[in-house]
Structures are given as structure tokens and as C-alpha cells.
Design a protein around this motif. Structure first.
Motif, PDB file in Angstrom:
ATOM      1  N   VAL A 243       0.859  -1.186   0.000  1.00  0.00           N
ATOM      2  CA  VAL A 243       0.000   0.000   0.000  1.00  0.00           C
ATOM      3  C   VAL A 243       0.893   1.234   0.000  1.00  0.00           C
ATOM      4  O   VAL A 243       1.098   1.884   1.039  1.00  0.00           O
ATOM      5  CB  VAL A 243      -0.938   0.012   1.227  1.00  0.00           C
ATOM      6  N   PRO A 244       1.455   1.601  -1.161  1.00  0.00           N
ATOM      7  CA  PRO A 244       2.360   2.760  -1.195  1.00  0.00           C
ATOM      8  C   PRO A 244       1.594   4.078  -1.086  1.00  0.00           C
ATOM      9  O   PRO A 244       0.887   4.487  -2.006  1.00  0.00           O
ATOM     10  CB  PRO A 244       3.044   2.608  -2.563  1.00  0.00           C
ATOM     11  N   LEU A 245       1.728   4.705   0.036  1.00  0.00           N
ATOM     12  CA  LEU A 245       1.137   6.022   0.254  1.00  0.00           C
ATOM     13  C   LEU A 245       2.128   6.826   1.093  1.00  0.00           C
ATOM     14  O   LEU A 245       3.064   6.258   1.656  1.00  0.00           O
ATOM     15  CB  LEU A 245      -0.235   5.899   0.935  1.00  0.00           C
ATOM     16  N   PRO A 246       1.976   8.125   1.165  1.00  0.00           N
ATOM     17  CA  PRO A 246       2.942   8.931   1.920  1.00  0.00           C
ATOM     18  C   PRO A 246       3.124   8.430   3.353  1.00  0.00           C
ATOM     19  O   PRO A 246       2.142   8.238   4.078  1.00  0.00           O
ATOM     20  CB  PRO A 246       2.310  10.328   1.896  1.00  0.00           C
ATOM     21  N   GLY A 247       4.374   8.150   3.725  1.00  0.00           N
ATOM     22  CA  GLY A 247       4.676   7.708   5.073  1.00  0.00           C
ATOM     23  C   GLY A 247       4.634   6.207   5.287  1.00  0.00           C
ATOM     24  O   GLY A 247       4.867   5.745   6.409  1.00  0.00           O
ATOM     25  N   TRP A 248       4.408   5.427   4.228  1.00  0.00           N
ATOM     26  CA  TRP A 248       4.236   3.984   4.437  1.00  0.00           C
ATOM     27  C   TRP A 248       5.539   3.273   4.791  1.00  0.00           C
ATOM     28  O   TRP A 248       5.496   2.124   5.243  1.00  0.00           O
ATOM     29  CB  TRP A 248       3.589   3.341   3.206  1.00  0.00           C
ATOM     30  N   THR A 249       6.672   3.928   4.632  1.00  0.00           N
ATOM     31  CA  THR A 249       7.950   3.298   4.982  1.00  0.00           C
ATOM     32  C   THR A 249       8.436   3.684   6.384  1.00  0.00           C
ATOM     33  O   THR A 249       9.523   3.270   6.793  1.00  0.00           O
ATOM     34  CB  THR A 249       9.034   3.682   3.954  1.00  0.00           C
ATOM     35  N   LEU A 250       7.660   4.455   7.128  1.00  0.00           N
ATOM     36  CA  LEU A 250       8.051   4.845   8.482  1.00  0.00           C
ATOM     37  C   LEU A 250       8.024   3.642   9.428  1.00  0.00           C
ATOM     38  O   LEU A 250       7.188   2.737   9.284  1.00  0.00           O
ATOM     39  CB  LEU A 250       7.092   5.913   9.023  1.00  0.00           C
ATOM     40  N   PRO A 251       8.921   3.621  10.418  1.00  0.00           N
ATOM     41  CA  PRO A 251       8.814   2.604  11.474  1.00  0.00           C
ATOM     42  C   PRO A 251       7.450   2.713  12.152  1.00  0.00           C
ATOM     43  O   PRO A 251       6.949   3.814  12.386  1.00  0.00           O
ATOM     44  CB  PRO A 251       9.939   2.971  12.438  1.00  0.00           C
ATOM     45  N   GLY A 252       6.853   1.584  12.428  1.00  0.00           N
ATOM     46  CA  GLY A 252       5.521   1.582  13.018  1.00  0.00           C
ATOM     47  C   GLY A 252       4.426   1.353  12.005  1.00  0.00           C
ATOM     48  O   GLY A 252       3.257   1.224  12.386  1.00  0.00           O
ATOM     49  N   VAL A 253       4.797   1.291  10.735  1.00  0.00           N
ATOM     50  CA  VAL A 253       3.828   0.981   9.678  1.00  0.00           C
ATOM     51  C   VAL A 253       4.118  -0.425   9.177  1.00  0.00           C
ATOM     52  O   VAL A 253       5.254  -0.747   8.828  1.00  0.00           O
ATOM     53  CB  VAL A 253       3.907   1.986   8.512  1.00  0.00           C
ATOM     54  N   MET A 254       3.109  -1.255   9.153  1.00  0.00           N
ATOM     55  CA  MET A 254       3.253  -2.611   8.615  1.00  0.00           C
ATOM     56  C   MET A 254       1.934  -3.029   7.990  1.00  0.00           C
ATOM     57  O   MET A 254       0.933  -2.312   8.080  1.00  0.00           O
ATOM     58  CB  MET A 254       3.666  -3.591   9.714  1.00  0.00           C
ATOM     59  N   THR A 255       1.933  -4.176   7.339  1.00  0.00           N
ATOM     60  CA  THR A 255       0.687  -4.666   6.758  1.00  0.00           C
ATOM     61  C   THR A 255      -0.133  -5.387   7.830  1.00  0.00           C
ATOM     62  O   THR A 255       0.394  -5.843   8.844  1.00  0.00           O
ATOM     63  CB  THR A 255       0.962  -5.634   5.602  1.00  0.00           C
TER      64      THR A 255
END
Length: 466
Positions: free
Chosen positions: A120-132
Motif C-alpha cells: 500500500v504505497p502512500l505517503p509515510g508507508w515506509t516509516l517505522p511503526g507501519v506494517m501490513t
């Protein structure tokens, strides 16, 4: 190098069911799987299921115990912790287990590698604390870990299941922020009569929604403009709904908008694929038994198209019957007699899929992300870079790879591949089938020189001889 009649890649519901049926029919079977225990992602660690975990994960998860027990009681050679990195002509399978590379040779191959969660590529999706959402479920199944102060965002029935499991574990999500709209549900209603054949699936979904409502979980639908806010880690999910901007402070964001077939092994063998507009993904071209246009290669389970765990289990049994007939262990009449009820059961399991595909489409903004959004995490390539290659004349992912390195990282395009195809198709005006996908070659997974150097003629057993 030991030789077997059938090599199965993947010990999820399709792989386990197929292995047991084929072995009982008299085939010599080796089952190769990356995990330390059978079950795949859907039944991960089900062999270590405790009563408290069973209550949280539900009866559908517990069903996997029957499959793993049958596998353990069979004569199937199960090589666990085996990472298959090449399937070459003559069906010579190269894999790594316990730090050593080994090989097995088979007359036929069944690919049961299942599905991948759609990024789900959206702004901020690579930040720590974001997962599927699927990753959160893996933590729960494998370690009993539940994210705290989490928001679930996206679309699809899985987010209801994960949310309900979090409620049962005592850590309900702060909210469900869903991207599907009322218009999607209206369009899906034309599939409702067919979906009623799979009424049990509809009833389970309604039960999960009722459970979440009773728990007081906030639910928002029709959300767009999603972005994860934060500097060093996720701090909030921001979105727009009902014409207003919203912000939910949180520690974890769980994203999900569907799963897609894992086609890497099949593509490495030259199996034909076509684009499914309903599932927004490529699926292999198969007959009703799971046979491909590459002789001796079969595919069963979600790797053949998303259908769910029960449909995958049935597909594995059907493929095994056909494989046993081709190997001369069953007559065509015996095969058809045993398959009759299986075909009927699979049809019932799949009846709900057109409704679900229409009611819960992938998040449109994530299928066409903004130029600044990262889509290839391995090589840090943005959507804008892919669009620029298209404007330079790159018509397909393999050309774009040469310009940007997208798809050249450790995942070998598993997670960015469909996004690259979608962006190129949208930019060039070509269909996904014309745009195509990455050309997949061995090694399918990373393998070290030390592992290659240690390769020995171990046959179809794991390096520790278990």
C-alpha cells in the motif's frame, strides 16, 4: 541427488492437502517449505496452538491442525526451512536449508506458494511503526504479539478479521479506516445472488462486523488522501472522509488492500499469465485441475488466483488427483469419481469472490501513487522515476529496471512488480498484459556463495538428514 515423482513447493493448505493425497495414491513426494513448521501463512504455527491462542484466532485457523496432522502421519518427505531458489529444466530444484544448498529432482512440480499481501504505497508507508495487516497477524500467530494503539486502514475482509482478533486479545484497534465506498458496494450487489451460494462466508463477515460494533471500534468508510504522519516513526494516520480532514494519533498503522498471487516460481518456468481486472493482478493460465501450459507443472492455491484457504485446500487435492492419474497411479475414472464432490465444493467456496472483489477494490490512490512516493523499497525508487522512464520510451518493467534498478533488490520485484506494471500501463496507455511483468530468473531468493560452495549431493533430504 534423490529423485521423486512429485516435488511440491509450499506447505500451506494447498501444498499439504496435495502432498497427502498424492502420497496415498502411491507417488513419492517431497514437500519443500521455507517455514520451520507446516501451515503456510494462513495456518502459521498452528501445530503449537494453545487454547488461549485458539480463542483469539478462531475456528477457521484451528482447522489447519487437521491438515498438519495428516501430513505428519503420511509418508511425505517434508523438508522444512527450505528456501527454493531455482527450478530448472528437468525439474531440478535447488534450495537452501540450514546454511547448505542442496538439490532434488522430480518428474513433476506443484507450485503452492500462495499469495503476497499487496503493498500500500502512500505517503509515510515506509516509516517505522507501519506494517501490513498480514504482518500483524503473523506476529500474533507466531509470538502472541499484538500492536497497541493501532489503526487499521485500507480495504478487504482481512482487516475485519485482524481487528476482531485484536479485540479478543484485549487490544482493540483505535479505528478501521476503510477506502471502499458505497458506490463499490452498489456495484457489488449484482454479484450478490451468486455470493449467496457462499452464504457461510457472508455470515462470517457479518459476524465479525457485529463483533467489532459491540466492542465499540470506530469505523470509517469512503476514506481517501491517506497518509501516515511522523518524523522518526508513525505518529498518526491522516485522511479525508465525508468532505472533512481527519487525524487519528496512534503508534502503529496496519495497512491492507488485498492479496495477490505469488507468481515468481511459475514465471521462472515460463508459465503463461494474464491480467485479472477483478483482482488487479496477474494470474497463471490453468485448466480446472491446476495444470499449466508447461507440461509437468501444476499450480494450486492462492498462487493460481485468490480464493481463500478452503478453496486452496480443495485445489491441492484436485491437482494431486490429476498428478496421480498422469503418473499412472489412478485411472481417469477413479480420478473423476473422487474429484466430483471436490469440484462442487470448490465452486461453492469461490461463489463469493466476485462480490468481494467488487465490494473491496484496492485503494485507487495506492495503485497510482504520487510521484514522490517510494514504490521499490529495496532500491529506493519512486513512482515519479518510473513515470519518467515511460516518457523516455520504456514500455515494460524490464526496460524500466535497466534505468532505475526497480526490481533488482532482494525481493526480486515481488513487492514492487505489480506497481511498476500499473504505473507504466497508466503512463503509456497500454494494457497490463501488453506492458507485462519482470522476467524472472534464478536465483529466486538470495543465496550466498558459501551456501553454493557447500552444496553436496544430499538428495531430497535436508542437510541435517532429518
Amino acid at each position: 541427488m534423490a529423485e521423486v515423482d512429485l516435488a511440491i513447493i509450499g506447505a500451506g493448505p494447498a501444498g499439504m492437502a496435495a502432498a497427502v493425497v498424492a502420497e496415498k495414491a502411491g507417488l513419492r513426494v517431497v514437500l519443500l517449505d521455507e517455514q520451520p513448521r507446516p501451515g503456510g501463512q494462513i495456518y502459521r504455527d498452528v501445530t503449537r496452538l494453545r487454547p488461549d491462542r485458539a480463542r483469539i484466532l478462531g475456528a477457521d485457523y484451528s482447522h489447519g491442525r487437521g491438515l498438519t496432522t495428516a501430513l505428519a502421519e503420511s509418508g511425505v518427505q517434508h523438508i522444512h526451512g527450505a528456501v527454493v531458489w531455482a527450478v530448472e529444466d528437468g525439474f531440478r530444484l535447488s534450495y537452501t536449508a540450514n546454511g547448505t544448498a542442496a538439490q532434488a529432482s522430480a518428474q513433476r512440480v506443484l507450485i503452492a506458494t500462495g499469495a503476497l499481501e499487496r503493498p500500500v504505497p502512500l505517503p509515510g508507508w515506509t516509516l517505522p511503526g507501519v506494517m501490513t495487516a498480514g504482518a500483524a497477524q503473523i506476529l500474533l500467530k507466531g509470538s502472541g504479539i499484538v500492536p497497541h494503539r493501532a489503526v487499521l486502514a485500507g480495504s478487504g475482509p482481512l482487516i475485519y478479521l485482524v481487528a476482531a482478533q485484536m479485540v479478543r486479545a484485549g487490544y482493540p484497534p483505535l479505528a478501521l479506516v476503510e477506502t471502499q465506498t458505497r458506490r463499490d458496494l452498489t456495484r457489488a450487489m449484482r454479484h450478490l445472488p451468486g455470493a449467496l451460494r457462499g452464504w457461510r462466508g457472508l455470515a462470517k463477515g457479518l459476524g465479525l462486523l457485529l463483533e467489532l460494533r459491540r466492542a465499540g471500534v470506530k469505523q470509517v468508510t469512503g476514506a481517501d488522501r491517506l497518509k501516515v504522519e511522523g518524523t522518526d516513526k508513525a505518529e498518526a494516520l491522516c485522511f479525508r472522509s465525508g468532505g472533512e480532514d481527519h487525524r487519528i494519533a496512534c503508534d502503529t498503522v496496519l495497512l491492507h488492500h488485498g492479496v495477490v498471487p505469488n507468481t515468481q516460481v511459475a514465471r521462472s518456468l515460463g508459465v503463461s499469465h494474464r491480467w485479472s481486472s477483478a483482482q488487479q493482478a496477474f494470474t497463471p493460465v490453468l485448466d480446472r485441475w491446476g495444470s499449466t501450459d508447461r507440461p509437468g507443472v501444476f499450480i494450486a492455491g492462492d498462487g493460481a488466483g485468490i480464493g481463500g484457504a478452503m478453496a486452496a485446500e480443495i485445489a491441492g487435492r484436485l491437482a494431486a488427483l490429476k498428478l496421480a492419474e498422469e503418473a499412472g497411479h489412478l485411472t481417469a475414472a477413479e480420478r473423476d469419481s473422487r474429484a466430483k464432490t471436490l469440484f462442487r465444493a470448490r465452486s461453492g467456496e469461490l461463489a463469493i469472490r466476485p462480490f468481494l472483489d467488487a465490494a473491496y477494490p484496492p485503494f485507487a490512490e495506492a495503485l497510482a501513487p504520487a510521484d514522490s512516493t517510494l514504490i521499490c523499497r529495496c532500491e529506493e525508487v519512486t513512482a515519479g522515476e518510473i513515470r519518467r522512464t515511460a516518457k523516455l520510451g520504456c514500455l515494460g518493467p524490464n526496460q524500466a529496471k535497466s534505468f532505475t534498478r526497480a526490481g533488482m533488490g532482494p525481493c526480486q520485484g515481488r513487492y514492487c512488480g505489480l506497481m511498476v506494471t500499473a504505473i507504466l500501463s497508466d503512463t503509456t496507455g497500454q494494457s497490463p498484459d501488453v506492458t507485462g511483468y519482470y522476467r524472472i530468473r534464478p536465483p529466486l531468493k538470495p543465496v550466498t556463495l558459501a551456501e553454493l560452495a557447500a552444496m553436496a549431493e544430499t538428495g531430497a533430504t535436508d542437510p541435517e538428514g532429518e
